[in-house]
Design a protein around this motif. Structure first.
Motif, short mmCIF file in Angstrom:
data_model
loop_
_atom_site.label_atom_id
_atom_site.label_comp_id
_atom_site.label_asym_id
_atom_site.label_seq_id
_atom_site.Cartn_x
_atom_site.Cartn_y
_atom_site.Cartn_z
N LYS A 78 0.82 -1.21 0.00
CA LYS A 78 0.00 0.00 0.00
C LYS A 78 0.86 1.26 0.00
CE LYS A 78 -4.16 -1.88 2.22
NZ LYS A 78 -5.02 -1.84 3.43
N PHE A 79 1.93 1.24 0.77
CA PHE A 79 2.82 2.40 0.84
C PHE A 79 3.47 2.65 -0.52
CE2 PHE A 79 6.64 4.79 1.85
CZ PHE A 79 6.21 5.67 2.84
N ALA A 80 3.92 1.57 -1.16
CA ALA A 80 4.56 1.71 -2.48
C ALA A 80 3.57 2.23 -3.52
CB ALA A 80 5.13 0.37 -2.92
N LYS A 81 2.36 1.71 -3.51
CA LYS A 81 1.36 2.15 -4.50
C LYS A 81 1.00 3.63 -4.31
CE LYS A 81 -1.84 -1.07 -4.05
NZ LYS A 81 -3.05 -1.87 -4.35
N ARG A 82 0.93 4.07 -3.06
CA ARG A 82 0.59 5.47 -2.80
C ARG A 82 1.68 6.43 -3.27
NH1 ARG A 82 -1.17 3.69 2.32
NH2 ARG A 82 0.77 4.45 3.28
N ASN A 83 2.92 5.97 -3.23
CA ASN A 83 4.05 6.88 -3.46
C ASN A 83 4.81 6.65 -4.77
OD1 ASN A 83 4.37 8.50 -0.77
ND2 ASN A 83 4.03 6.38 -0.13
N LEU A 84 4.44 5.61 -5.50
CA LEU A 84 5.25 5.21 -6.66
C LEU A 84 5.32 6.28 -7.73
CD1 LEU A 84 6.99 3.04 -7.86
CD2 LEU A 84 4.96 1.92 -8.78
N ASN A 85 4.23 6.97 -7.99
CA ASN A 85 4.28 8.03 -9.02
C ASN A 85 5.34 9.06 -8.70
OD1 ASN A 85 2.18 6.75 -10.27
ND2 ASN A 85 0.64 8.31 -9.89
N GLN A 86 5.41 9.47 -7.44
CA GLN A 86 6.39 10.46 -7.04
C GLN A 86 7.81 9.90 -7.12
OE1 GLN A 86 6.06 13.70 -6.39
NE2 GLN A 86 8.28 13.84 -6.07
N TRP A 87 7.99 8.66 -6.69
CA TRP A 87 9.32 8.07 -6.73
C TRP A 87 9.86 7.96 -8.15
CZ3 TRP A 87 8.02 3.23 -3.22
CH2 TRP A 87 7.80 3.67 -1.90
N MET A 88 8.97 7.70 -9.11
CA MET A 88 9.41 7.48 -10.49
C MET A 88 9.62 8.77 -11.28
SD MET A 88 7.19 4.10 -11.61
CE MET A 88 7.85 4.13 -13.29
N LYS A 89 9.18 9.90 -10.72
CA LYS A 89 9.37 11.17 -11.42
C LYS A 89 10.85 11.54 -11.49
CE LYS A 89 4.98 13.49 -10.30
NZ LYS A 89 4.39 14.60 -9.52
N LYS A 90 11.22 12.25 -12.56
CA LYS A 90 12.58 12.77 -12.58
C LYS A 90 12.70 13.82 -11.48
CE LYS A 90 12.27 16.55 -15.99
NZ LYS A 90 12.77 17.05 -17.27
N GLN A 91 13.84 13.83 -10.82
CA GLN A 91 14.06 14.71 -9.68
C GLN A 91 15.03 15.82 -10.08
OE1 GLN A 91 12.31 14.09 -6.78
NE2 GLN A 91 11.39 12.37 -7.90
N SER A 92 14.52 17.02 -10.24
CA SER A 92 15.36 18.14 -10.65
C SER A 92 16.25 18.60 -9.51
CB SER A 92 14.49 19.31 -11.12
OG SER A 92 13.74 18.95 -12.26
N VAL A 93 17.46 18.98 -9.85
CA VAL A 93 18.39 19.54 -8.87
C VAL A 93 18.97 20.83 -9.45
CG1 VAL A 93 18.98 17.29 -7.91
CG2 VAL A 93 20.35 18.22 -9.79
N SER A 94 19.52 21.66 -8.59
CA SER A 94 20.08 22.92 -9.06
C SER A 94 21.35 22.68 -9.85
CB SER A 94 20.35 23.86 -7.88
OG SER A 94 21.27 23.27 -6.99
N THR A 95 21.67 23.61 -10.73
CA THR A 95 22.86 23.55 -11.56
C THR A 95 23.73 24.76 -11.24
OG1 THR A 95 21.57 22.47 -13.30
CG2 THR A 95 23.71 23.39 -13.93
N PRO A 96 25.03 24.57 -10.99
CA PRO A 96 25.88 25.72 -10.61
C PRO A 96 26.03 26.73 -11.74
CG PRO A 96 27.20 23.75 -10.93
CD PRO A 96 25.78 23.31 -10.97
#
Length: 470
Positions: A78-96
């Motif tokens: 249940k925890f994985a199904k609730r959060n999987l969409n967010q986990w699979m999204k690309k995660q943007s980070v800052s660029t110097p």
């Protein structure tokens, strides 16, 4: 690839290797659908068979099966199904600023073909829990459960074959030789739960292929009780955590370090709660399990004999029955330092009680051992709690309770050094079966191009400027 044609599991491994890119490219919807199928199998289709298998293998009470096996798997799903969409999204980070004109992000990509080697003490939970993470991360998986719980292993094989194609998820039964042959293959990740001794063998085999590993191990998890603790509540929670599953839990309290001034009170409270949980005749209780195999029974019995030879005090328990693999809930005090109970992980229903006069003594004793999977603290004194946490190392800790940190899927679960490598549960399990792939996209002219060869005096000055300001 090396020739593995003589390996009995190479054909299965190859089928999964040929399929793993397709599986890794599956959507969150597809992965959640697989998890839902597994959830239905555990929650309804095979629920009563799971209860029956664990009763046969471990004498496990139905309530314990529901709490520690079925509930834990369903909660993980249940925890994985609730959060999987967010986990699979690309995660943007800052660029110097020194990379002006580019953007950066990372993605979680599946590691590939994974091997899960699971133990006997919670066979369903510790097999299907990691499997949930592996599926969520988009991997193909071969599972090798323990041969020590044959009814559970056979049922898990039936469940896996019923709901998965073997080119995606497969379960291999067998003795130690099966694990040895599987470890010869070049898996992309290995998730092993078991003893530190076998964990070293797994890690050595993985090193030949530079395969990443998650090792969920064990060790001697200490419990420190200071004189400010609520002794009755401490005993209630420690006795529950220690004697659940007949003490066959990697995170159960392995030994007690209690302030000398409250030692007698603590032991008396433990006796009260043992009677409350299991009656004065635990052997007849429907709430108390059995030891998994004759070998483990003999190992634990040898610890008891060794303690008696060293004149330890048996505060409660000590009775055994080899025919039914029964060991009475046992609490022992006045134990010599050389006793086997203080050298080896107990993994059974025997609780050694040591005492100390100053908190520093307890901390020093903990630090003289390998780093534990869990450390428990019972105290009302915030300064004492902080002192223990700040001066020890452990995979996880509970304050004024035992073992419950395992059930919070928002927390990472795992050990440190001898008690394990890597973390699991929730996002941390998803992360364990994923590679964080770093990606930089150049949108326009990049400022770094100003420093391409040929190098000139101006470019030398620009390089110094870049180092100083960016």
């Amino acid at each position: 690839m090396k020739d593995y044609k003589d390996n009995p599991y190479f054909q299965l491994f190859s089928a999964q290797k040929n399929n793993h890119f397709k599986v890794s490219q599956s959507t969150s919807k597809a992965r959640k659908k697989k998890l839902s199928v597994l959830q239905k199998a555990i929650e309804s289709t095979y629920r009563e068979e799971i209860v029956d298998a664990l009763q046969k293998d471990l004498g496990k009470p139905k309530v314990e099966t529901e709490l520690t096996e079925i509930y834990q798997i369903i909660a993980e799903i249940k925890f994985a199904k609730r959060n999987l969409n967010q986990w699979m999204k690309k995660q943007s980070v800052s660029t110097p600023m020194s990379m002006l004109g580019a953007s950066s992000y990372y993605i979680h990509e599946a590691k590939g073909v994974c091997l899960i080697i699971s133990p006997w003490n919670f066979p369903f939970n510790l097999t299907f829990g990691p499997l949930v993470s592996a599926i969520a991360a988009g991997n193909t998986v071969i599972i090798k459960p323990s041969e020590m719980t044959p009814h559970s292993s056979a049922l898990m094989a039936k469940i896996v074959a019923d709901i998965f194609d073997e080119s995606e998820v497969a379960l291999v039964e067998g003795e130690v030789e099966a694990s040895t042959k599987l470890l010869e293959l070049p898996f992309n990740h290995i998730f092993f739960t078991g003893s530190p001794k076998v964990g070293k063998i797994v890690m050595e085999a993985a090193s030949k292929h530079l395969t990443s590993v998650t090792l969920e191990l064990g060790g001697k998890s200490p419990t420190i009780i200071d004189k400010t603790a609520n002794i009755d509540k401490a005993a209630k929670k420690i006795v529950w955590g220690k004697f659940l599953n007949a003490g066959q839990i990697c995170i159960c309290p392995d030994y007690i370090l209690v302030d000398e001034s409250v030692k007698s009170k603590f032991i008396k409270a433990c006796k009260k709660w043992l009677d409350h949980y299991f009656s004065k005749n635990p052997k007849a209780s429907n709430s108390y399990g059995r030891i998994v195999t004759d070998n483990h029974f003999e190992r634990l019995n040898s610890y008891l004999k060794n303690a008696k030879q060293l004149n330890a005090i048996f505060e409660v328990g000590g009775k055994t029955d080899a025919d039914s693999k029964y060991i009475e809930p046992t609490i022992i005090s006045d134990i010599k330092p050389e006793a086997k109970l203080l050298e080896e992980e107990i993994f059974g229903p025997i609780l050694p009680v040591l005492s100390y006069n100053a908190l520093d003594e307890a901390i020093a004793y903990v630090n003289s051992k390998e780093r534990p999977l869990a450390l428990y603290i019972f105290s009302k004194n915030k300064a004492n709690v902080n002192k223990i946490i700040n001066n020890t190392k452990a995979g996880g800790t509970c304050i004024n309770n035992s073992i419950i940190h395992y059930a919070n899927h928002n927390l990472p679960f795992g050990g440190i050094n001898n008690s394990g490598i890597g973390k699991s549960h929730g996002y941390y399990g998803f992360e364990a079966f994923s590679n964080k792939r770093a990606i930089v996209k150049q949108h326009t002219f990049g400022i770094t191009e100003l420093l391409f060869p040929p190098y000139t005096n101006l470019k030398e000055k620009l390089a110094k400027f870049t180092v100083k300001w960016f």
